[in-house]
Design a protein around this motif. Structure first.
Motif, mmCIF file in Angstrom:
data_model
loop_
_atom_site.group_PDB
_atom_site.id
_atom_site.type_symbol
_atom_site.label_atom_id
_atom_site.label_comp_id
_atom_site.label_asym_id
_atom_site.label_seq_id
_atom_site.Cartn_x
_atom_site.Cartn_y
_atom_site.Cartn_z
ATOM 1 N N UNK A 126 -27.659 -51.927 80.646
ATOM 2 C CA UNK A 126 -27.377 -51.853 82.068
ATOM 3 C C UNK A 126 -27.797 -50.548 82.710
ATOM 4 N N UNK A 127 -28.628 -49.770 82.018
ATOM 5 C CA UNK A 127 -29.120 -48.509 82.568
ATOM 6 C C UNK A 127 -30.397 -48.784 83.359
ATOM 7 N N UNK A 128 -30.443 -48.288 84.588
ATOM 8 C CA UNK A 128 -31.572 -48.563 85.474
ATOM 9 C C UNK A 128 -32.824 -47.844 84.975
ATOM 10 N N UNK A 129 -33.938 -48.594 84.882
ATOM 11 C CA UNK A 129 -35.199 -48.022 84.413
ATOM 12 C C UNK A 129 -36.262 -47.992 85.501
ATOM 13 N N UNK A 130 -36.254 -48.962 86.403
ATOM 14 C CA UNK A 130 -37.206 -48.997 87.520
ATOM 15 C C UNK A 130 -36.454 -49.390 88.785
ATOM 16 N N UNK A 131 -36.766 -48.720 89.892
ATOM 17 C CA UNK A 131 -36.188 -49.069 91.189
ATOM 18 C C UNK A 131 -37.171 -48.628 92.268
ATOM 19 N N UNK A 132 -37.331 -49.430 93.314
ATOM 20 C CA UNK A 132 -38.250 -49.024 94.377
ATOM 21 C C UNK A 132 -37.484 -48.651 95.649
ATOM 22 N N UNK B 151 -29.635 -51.848 99.951
ATOM 23 C CA UNK B 151 -28.383 -51.816 99.205
ATOM 24 C C UNK B 151 -27.580 -50.536 99.316
ATOM 25 N N UNK B 152 -28.240 -49.392 99.434
ATOM 26 C CA UNK B 152 -27.482 -48.158 99.269
ATOM 27 C C UNK B 152 -28.118 -47.017 100.030
ATOM 28 N N UNK B 153 -27.309 -46.072 100.473
ATOM 29 C CA UNK B 153 -27.857 -44.877 101.111
ATOM 30 C C UNK B 153 -28.417 -43.882 100.104
ATOM 31 N N UNK B 154 -28.184 -44.124 98.814
ATOM 32 C CA UNK B 154 -28.692 -43.206 97.797
ATOM 33 C C UNK B 154 -30.211 -43.273 97.721
ATOM 34 N N UNK B 155 -30.851 -42.145 97.444
ATOM 35 C CA UNK B 155 -32.292 -42.134 97.212
ATOM 36 C C UNK B 155 -32.592 -42.821 95.889
ATOM 37 N N UNK B 156 -33.666 -43.590 95.854
ATOM 38 C CA UNK B 156 -34.010 -44.292 94.612
ATOM 39 C C UNK B 156 -34.345 -43.318 93.494
ATOM 40 N N UNK B 157 -34.701 -42.060 93.852
ATOM 41 C CA UNK B 157 -35.001 -41.062 92.824
ATOM 42 C C UNK B 157 -33.778 -40.767 91.964
ATOM 43 N N UNK B 158 -32.592 -40.987 92.523
ATOM 44 C CA UNK B 158 -31.362 -40.681 91.797
ATOM 45 C C UNK B 158 -30.830 -41.872 91.006
ATOM 46 N N UNK B 159 -31.541 -42.973 91.017
ATOM 47 C CA UNK B 159 -31.051 -44.182 90.362
ATOM 48 C C UNK B 159 -31.460 -44.273 88.894
ATOM 49 N N UNK B 160 -32.694 -43.907 88.602
ATOM 50 C CA UNK B 160 -33.220 -44.097 87.245
ATOM 51 C C UNK B 160 -32.372 -43.322 86.236
#
Length: 338
Positions: free
Chosen positions: A245-251, A258-267
């Motif tokens: 369940x660990x995020x590996x790719x997100x655009x 979905x979220x105000x978070x930057x996708x850079x902080x997701x991976x």
């Protein structure tokens, strides 16, 4: 001494393919003296007879034509048995060494070289020599400098060999080498060969041509780069997670939907820390279900009033095992009722 002594010396010398000069020099007598002994013209002294017997790897009794005593026969048999045991032990070591080499390098490494402490070739496989446009016979006993191999490449290779001699530990690395067919990548493994005293007597180097693998990796990386570019500009949100369940790719589209978070902080983050599934329990979320092997299609509306559709699917390897999941998100605000 009897007259057969000289005749037996001559017969054994001829059988061993020795000239009179060879035997005389080895026994420390003159050629003329040997010639007279073989013709039976003179009787050798006990000292000279002993020298001739040792040089011919036999006994004076045998040269005199005497039958060995029972004790001599027993002694000879014992020597033969001991020699046979020694040869058998050496053969066993060779077989064990070959099995070890085959275990280490079978089906993956195709070129084999053996080097001594001075960096000279002790053995070169046919394929190993052919790759650099040489023959095995041309290389054995020589240093790479004698063969005028490329200094820029061989110095690093030699350093790796000396490292294995000093550390007594195997080493695996890769080198780029110019061949008659152009630059090629080689992965090679250097392994110490330990003698009976426990010290490194030589090293064996087995290598394989990895150029095609390198090209394939480059092409794959290029395709992945292009795919990532497409994913990034895609108007549909895309997220992939590993089996934990660990995020590996997100655009970037995910951020908008979905979220105000930057996708850079997701991976590298847990999907449950960042994804709000509109009140669903974590184990009922689309990606969680996909990790359990389900294909999911759901519609949601988040707390910002954005309506979106999601589809999630398991990712499987060639054996059918699930190694992750992927989810697609699409803004459906204009389609779904508020």
């Amino acid at each position: 001494m009897n007259s057969s002594f000289g005749e037996n010396v001559a017969n054994l010398r001829v059988a061993l393919k020795l000239s009179q000069d060879d035997l005389a020099q080895h026994a420390g007598i003159s050629r003329s003296m040997l010639s007279k002994i073989e013709r039976g013209e003179v009787n050798p002294t006990i000292l000279i007879a002993g020298k001739l017997a040792r040089s011919l790897n036999t006994t004076v009794s045998t040269l005199l034509g005497e039958q060995p005593s029972q004790q001599d026969r027993v002694g000879n048999i014992q020597k033969f048995v001991e020699a046979l045991k020694t040869a058998d032990e050496q053969l066993e070591k060779i077989i064990a060494c070959r099995k070890e080499i085959e275990t280490d390098f079978q089906a993956t490494f195709h070129q084999t070289h053996v080097f001594d402490k001075e960096g000279r070739y002790l053995f070169v496989s046919l394929l190993g020599a052919r790759y650099i446009g040489r023959s095995s016979d041309d290389m054995v006993g020589k240093h790479w400098r004698d063969l005028e191999l490329p200094t820029a490449f061989m110095k690093a290779f030699e350093q790796h060999i000396m490292t294995v001699f000093s550390t007594e530990k195997p080493l695996t690395t890769e080198i780029v080498y110019p061949t008659p067919n152009g630059l090629r990548y080689f992965e090679y493994r250097i392994k110490p060969l330990i003698n009976e005293n426990g010290s490194v007597e030589a090293v064996i180097v087995s290598s394989r041509d990895t150029t095609n693998n390198r090209i394939a990796q480059f092409e794959l990386a290029n395709q992945i780069s292009k795919l990532n570019q497409l994913i990034e500009i895609c108007p549909i949100g895309i997220i992939t997670v590993d089996r934990h369940g660990i995020i590996s790719i997100v655009n970037q589209s995910v951020q908008t939907l979905l979220s105000p978070h930057s996708s850079d902080n997701w991976v590298g983050k847990d999907m449950n820390e960042l994804l709000d599934w509109a009140g669903l329990d974590h184990d009922q979320a689309p990606l969680a279900k996909a990790l359990r092997g389900e294909a999911v299609n759901l519609e949601f509306q988040n707390d910002r009033g954005v309506c979106w559709q999601t589809s999630a699917f398991p990712l499987r390897d060639i054996t059918g095992q699930i190694y992750g999941a992927i989810a697609f998100f699409q803004n459906a605000s204009d389609v779904l009722p508020r």
